[in-house]
Design an enzyme around this catalytic site. Structure first.
Site, PDB file in Angstrom:
ATOM      1  N   TYR A 140      13.785   1.468  16.740  1.00 35.91           N
ATOM      2  CA  TYR A 140      12.729   2.266  17.369  1.00 35.91           C
ATOM      3  C   TYR A 140      12.385   1.741  18.766  1.00 35.91           C
ATOM      4  CZ  TYR A 140      12.053   3.945  12.564  1.00 35.91           C
ATOM      5  OH  TYR A 140      12.236   4.446  11.301  1.00 35.91           O
ATOM      6  N   ASP A 150       5.428   0.512   9.133  1.00 39.59           N
ATOM      7  CA  ASP A 150       6.889   0.591   9.037  1.00 39.59           C
ATOM      8  C   ASP A 150       7.486   0.564  10.443  1.00 39.59           C
ATOM      9  OD1 ASP A 150       9.392   1.365   7.390  1.00 39.59           O
ATOM     10  OD2 ASP A 150       9.373   2.818   9.032  1.00 39.59           O
ATOM     11  N   ARG A 164      -7.359   9.485  10.593  1.00 43.45           N
ATOM     12  CA  ARG A 164      -8.427   9.558   9.574  1.00 43.45           C
ATOM     13  C   ARG A 164      -8.112  10.662   8.562  1.00 43.45           C
ATOM     14  NH1 ARG A 164     -11.660   8.459  14.185  1.00 43.45           N
ATOM     15  NH2 ARG A 164     -12.056  10.678  14.504  1.00 43.45           N
ATOM     16  N   LYS A 184      13.513  -3.141  10.069  1.00 40.82           N
ATOM     17  CA  LYS A 184      14.820  -2.731   9.546  1.00 40.82           C
ATOM     18  C   LYS A 184      15.946  -3.255  10.417  1.00 40.82           C
ATOM     19  CE  LYS A 184      12.756   1.758   8.363  1.00 40.82           C
ATOM     20  NZ  LYS A 184      11.948   2.067   9.561  1.00 40.82           N
ATOM     21  N   THR A 223       6.115   3.933  12.619  1.00 39.44           N
ATOM     22  CA  THR A 223       5.976   3.678  14.057  1.00 39.44           C
ATOM     23  C   THR A 223       7.114   4.267  14.886  1.00 39.44           C
ATOM     24  OG1 THR A 223       7.117   1.550  13.964  1.00 39.44           O
ATOM     25  CG2 THR A 223       4.727   1.533  13.568  1.00 39.44           C
ATOM     26  N   LEU A 270       0.269   4.220   0.952  1.00 39.71           N
ATOM     27  CA  LEU A 270       0.123   5.047   2.150  1.00 39.71           C
ATOM     28  C   LEU A 270       0.510   4.210   3.368  1.00 39.71           C
ATOM     29  CD1 LEU A 270      -0.904   7.854   2.896  1.00 39.71           C
ATOM     30  CD2 LEU A 270      -3.229   6.953   2.860  1.00 39.71           C
ATOM     31  N   PRO A 287       0.835  -1.207   0.000  1.00 37.67           N
ATOM     32  CA  PRO A 287       0.000   0.000   0.000  1.00 37.67           C
ATOM     33  C   PRO A 287       0.869   1.256   0.000  1.00 37.67           C
ATOM     34  CG  PRO A 287      -0.738  -1.566   1.681  1.00 37.67           C
ATOM     35  CD  PRO A 287       0.582  -2.066   1.163  1.00 37.67           C
ATOM     36  N   SER A 306      17.494   1.710   3.242  1.00 34.58           N
ATOM     37  CA  SER A 306      16.957   2.973   3.741  1.00 34.58           C
ATOM     38  C   SER A 306      18.111   3.965   3.921  1.00 34.58           C
ATOM     39  CB  SER A 306      16.211   2.680   5.045  1.00 34.58           C
ATOM     40  OG  SER A 306      16.112   3.804   5.852  1.00 34.58           O
ATOM     41  N   HIS A 315      18.758  -0.448   7.575  1.00 35.43           N
ATOM     42  CA  HIS A 315      18.262   0.860   8.054  1.00 35.43           C
ATOM     43  C   HIS A 315      19.104   2.017   7.537  1.00 35.43           C
ATOM     44  CE1 HIS A 315      15.840   2.714  11.584  1.00 35.43           C
ATOM     45  NE2 HIS A 315      16.126   3.641  10.714  1.00 35.43           N
ATOM     46  N   ASN A 335      -7.456   9.993   4.581  1.00 34.79           N
ATOM     47  CA  ASN A 335      -8.512  10.492   3.695  1.00 34.79           C
ATOM     48  C   ASN A 335      -7.949  11.515   2.714  1.00 34.79           C
ATOM     49  OD1 ASN A 335     -10.921  11.329   2.559  1.00 34.79           O
ATOM     50  ND2 ASN A 335     -11.437  12.690   4.273  1.00 34.79           N
TER      51      ASN A 335
HETATM   52  N1  LIG Z   1      14.597   5.528   7.609  1.00 31.93           N
HETATM   53  C1  LIG Z   1      14.756   6.525   8.443  1.00 31.93           C
HETATM   54  O1  LIG Z   1      15.874   6.900   8.799  1.00 31.93           O
HETATM   55  C2  LIG Z   1      13.573   7.222   8.996  1.00 31.93           C
HETATM   56  C3  LIG Z   1      13.721   8.456   9.635  1.00 31.93           C
HETATM   57  C4  LIG Z   1      12.590   9.100  10.129  1.00 31.93           C
HETATM   58  C5  LIG Z   1      11.343   8.513   9.971  1.00 31.93           C
HETATM   59  N2  LIG Z   1      11.231   7.293   9.363  1.00 31.93           N
HETATM   60  C6  LIG Z   1       9.915   6.612   9.233  1.00 31.93           C
HETATM   61  O2  LIG Z   1       9.005   7.510   8.687  1.00 31.93           O
HETATM   62  C7  LIG Z   1       7.858   7.599   9.540  1.00 31.93           C
HETATM   63  C8  LIG Z   1       7.220   8.917   9.357  1.00 31.93           C
HETATM   64  O3  LIG Z   1       7.810   9.863  10.260  1.00 31.93           O
HETATM   65  P1  LIG Z   1       7.758  11.369  10.046  1.00 31.93           P
HETATM   66  O4  LIG Z   1       8.198  12.049  11.262  1.00 31.93           O
HETATM   67  O5  LIG Z   1       8.507  11.614   8.822  1.00 31.93           O
HETATM   68  O6  LIG Z   1       6.173  11.574   9.835  1.00 31.93           O
HETATM   69  P2  LIG Z   1       5.409  12.828   9.364  1.00 31.93           P
HETATM   70  O7  LIG Z   1       3.983  12.388   9.251  1.00 31.93           O
HETATM   71  O8  LIG Z   1       6.074  13.562   8.232  1.00 31.93           O
HETATM   72  O9  LIG Z   1       5.573  13.805  10.611  1.00 31.93           O
HETATM   73  C9  LIG Z   1       5.054  13.468  11.871  1.00 31.93           C
HETATM   74  C10 LIG Z   1       4.785  14.758  12.595  1.00 31.93           C
HETATM   75  O10 LIG Z   1       3.751  15.431  11.892  1.00 31.93           O
HETATM   76  C11 LIG Z   1       2.682  15.705  12.736  1.00 31.93           C
HETATM   77  N3  LIG Z   1       1.439  15.385  12.021  1.00 31.93           N
HETATM   78  C12 LIG Z   1       1.001  14.193  11.589  1.00 31.93           C
HETATM   79  N4  LIG Z   1      -0.167  14.315  10.945  1.00 31.93           N
HETATM   80  C13 LIG Z   1      -0.480  15.634  10.976  1.00 31.93           C
HETATM   81  C14 LIG Z   1      -1.554  16.383  10.487  1.00 31.93           C
HETATM   82  N5  LIG Z   1      -2.554  15.804   9.835  1.00 31.93           N
HETATM   83  N6  LIG Z   1      -1.550  17.726  10.689  1.00 31.93           N
HETATM   84  C15 LIG Z   1      -0.551  18.333  11.351  1.00 31.93           C
HETATM   85  N7  LIG Z   1       0.514  17.665  11.851  1.00 31.93           N
HETATM   86  C16 LIG Z   1       0.547  16.327  11.653  1.00 31.93           C
HETATM   87  C17 LIG Z   1       2.837  14.841  13.941  1.00 31.93           C
HETATM   88  O11 LIG Z   1       2.379  15.583  15.025  1.00 31.93           O
HETATM   89  P3  LIG Z   1       1.863  14.936  16.390  1.00 31.93           P
HETATM   90  O12 LIG Z   1       3.065  14.296  17.001  1.00 31.93           O
HETATM   91  O13 LIG Z   1       1.385  16.122  17.166  1.00 31.93           O
HETATM   92  O14 LIG Z   1       0.770  13.981  16.039  1.00 31.93           O
HETATM   93  C18 LIG Z   1       4.319  14.600  13.997  1.00 31.93           C
HETATM   94  O15 LIG Z   1       4.962  15.619  14.752  1.00 31.93           O
HETATM   95  C19 LIG Z   1       8.430   7.285  10.921  1.00 31.93           C
HETATM   96  O16 LIG Z   1       7.460   6.903  11.858  1.00 31.93           O
HETATM   97  C20 LIG Z   1       9.339   6.153  10.567  1.00 31.93           C
HETATM   98  O17 LIG Z   1       8.599   4.965  10.384  1.00 31.93           O
HETATM   99  C21 LIG Z   1      12.314   6.667   8.867  1.00 31.93           C
END
Ligand SMILES: NC(=O)c1ccc[n+]([C@@H]2O[C@H](COP(=O)([O-])OP(=O)(O)OC[C@H]3O[C@@H](n4cnc5c(N)ncnc54)[C@H](OP(=O)(O)O)[C@@H]3O)[C@@H](O)[C@H]2O)c1
Length: 291
Positions: free
Chosen positions: A37, A32, A251, A66, A8, A4, A2, A149, A99, A255
Site C-alpha cells: 500500500y 490492516d 463513526r 503483509k 488502510t 471490526l 477485534p 490473504s 499478501h 456504530n
Molecule cells: N488482501 C487484499 O488483496 C485486499 C484487497 C482490497 C482491500 N483489502 C483491505 O480491505 C480494506 C477494505 O477495503 P474496501 O475497499 O474493501 O473497503 P470497503 O469499506 O468495502 O469500501 C470502501 C469504499 O466504500 C465507501 N464507504 C465506506 N464507508 C461507507 C459508508 N458508510 N457509506 C457509503 N460508502 C462508504 C468508501 O467511500 P469513500 O472513499 O467516499 O469514503 C470507499 O469507496 C482495505 O483498506 C485493505 O486494508 C485487502
C-alpha cells in the site's frame, strides 16, 4: 483480534493520516496495513499520534501487515517484515500475512513485468517455503500470528496440513455477492479467522450499497446500508475490514448493531454473484494506487 477492522488501502498520503486518526477516534482498534500500500509510514505516524493523544496503549490495538509477492523468497521475508515494522514505528506486529499466494520475481520492483507487460512470476519458491519463513518470525517473537490473504480453499488446505504453526487468519474478498460459504465453513471448523475485505463491495455504485434488499432492510431497522452490510458480516461469523475516509463515516461504520434473523435470512437469499478482485487468480491487485 477485534472483528471490526480498519483497512488502510488509501491512495492519498494526507487522507491516510486523517482517516487512520478518525478511525482510531471512532473506536477502531484493528488496523490492516501492507508494504504494497506504500503508506505504512503515514499509518504509523497517525497511529503514534492517535495513541498518544488518546492515552491508548500499543497493546490495545491490533496491527497487521503483509508480505508482498516480490519478497516470497525465504531470505527476503525477515528483511521485508523488519522494514514494515520500521515504517509503522512498531516493535512487533499482531499479525503478518502473505499478501497473495503468487511469488513474483524477487527484488524491489513490486510489479515486475517483461517487455510485453506480462507479470514475471518466480517459480523457484513455493508457498510452503515462504510459510516456513513466517513461522520463524513467530518463533523469534516478532509477530504474534501469521496467515494468508487472497487464498482459495484449494491453496489453503495443503498449507494448513503442512504448517507447524497453523494459519490464524485468512483475508479474502467477501460480501453478500461473494459469500465464500465453503471457505468460511472450513475456517470455522479449524478455528481460523475469516477476515472479509470489500464488505461494502468497495463502495462501488451500482453495487451492494444500492442493492434493493439491503436498502429495504436498512430502512426497516433504521440503519444505513453500510451498517447493514457490516452487521451481516459480523453476524455470520467473519471479521471484516472497511475503509471509511471521513470522521462521520468512521463513526457510522463503527456504530453497528445486530440485525434480526429475518433480515439475515433475506440477505443470505440474495442470488447476485460478483467477484470484484481478480487478485486471487493472478496476484495482481486491482485497487492499489500507483504512486
Ligand atoms: N488482501 C487484499 O488483496 C485486499 C484487497 C482490497 C482491500 N483489502 C483491505 O480491505 C480494506 C477494505 O477495503 P474496501 O475497499 O474493501 O473497503 P470497503 O469499506 O468495502 O469500501 C470502501 C469504499 O466504500 C465507501 N464507504 C465506506 N464507508 C461507507 C459508508 N458508510 N457509506 C457509503 N460508502 C462508504 C468508501 O467511500 P469513500 O472513499 O467516499 O469514503 C470507499 O469507496 C482495505 O483498506 C485493505 O486494508 C485487502
Amino acid at each position: 483480534m477485534p472483528a471490526l477492522g480498519f483497512g488502510t488501502l488509501i491512495p492519498d498520503a494526507a487522507v491516510t493520516i486523517s482517516a487512520t486518526r478518525d478511525a482510531l477516534e471512532a473506536g477502531f482498534r484493528h488496523f490492516d496495513c501492507a508494504e504494497r500500500y506504500r503508506n505504512e509510514r503515514e499509518v504509523g505516524t497517525a497511529l503514534q499520534a492517535g495513541l498518544a493523544a488518546g492515552g491508548i496503549a500499543r497493546e490495545e490495538i491490533f496491527v497487521t501487515s503483509k508480505l508482498w509477492n516480490s519478497n516470497h523468497r525465504p531470505e527476503r521475508v525477515e528483511p521485508a517484515f523488519e522494514l514494515s515494522l520500521e515504517r509503522l514505528g512498531l516493535k512487533y506486529l499482531d499479525l503478518y500475512l502473505i499478501h497473495t499466494p503468487f511469488a513474483f520475481q524477487p527484488g524491489d520492483d513490486q510489479d515486475p513485468r517483461d517487455q510485453n507487460g506480462n507479470v514475471l512470476y518466480d517459480h523457484d519458491v513455493t508457498l510452503l517455503d515462504t510459510w516456513r519463513a513466517l513461522e520463524s518470525l513467530v518463533d523469534h517473537g516478532k509477530c504474534r500470528a501469521i496467515g494468508l490473504s487472497d487464498i482459495t480453499l484449494n491453496e489453503l488446505q495443503p498449507i494448513y496440513e503442512s504448517a507447524r504453526i497453523k494459519p490464524a487468519v485468512i483475508q479474502v474478498e467477501s460480501h453478500p455477492y461473494l459469500p465464500e460459504t465453503e471457505l468460511l465453513e472450513y475456517c470455522k471448523k479449524r478455528g481460523i479467522v475469516f477476515l472479509a475485505f470489500a464488505p461494502l463491495g468497495h463502495g462501488m455504485k451500482p453495487g451492494l450499497l444500492e442493492d434493493p434488499v439491503i436498502s429495504a432492510i436498512a430502512a426497516r431497522v433504521g440503519k444505513t446500508p453500510a451498517q447493514v452490510l457490516l452487521a451481516w458480516a459480523i453476524q455470520r461469523g467473519t471479521a471484516l475490514l472497511t475503509t471509511p475516509k471521513s470522521a462521520a463515516r468512521a463513526r457510522e461504520n463503527f456504530n453497528i448493531s445486530a440485525l434480526p434473523q429475518d433480515a439475515l435470512d433475506e440477505i443470505n437469499r440474495i442470488q447476485t454473484r460478483q467477484r470484484l478482485n481478480e487478485v486471487v487468480k493472478t496476484g495482481v491487485p486491482g485497487f492499489i494506487p500507483q504512486r
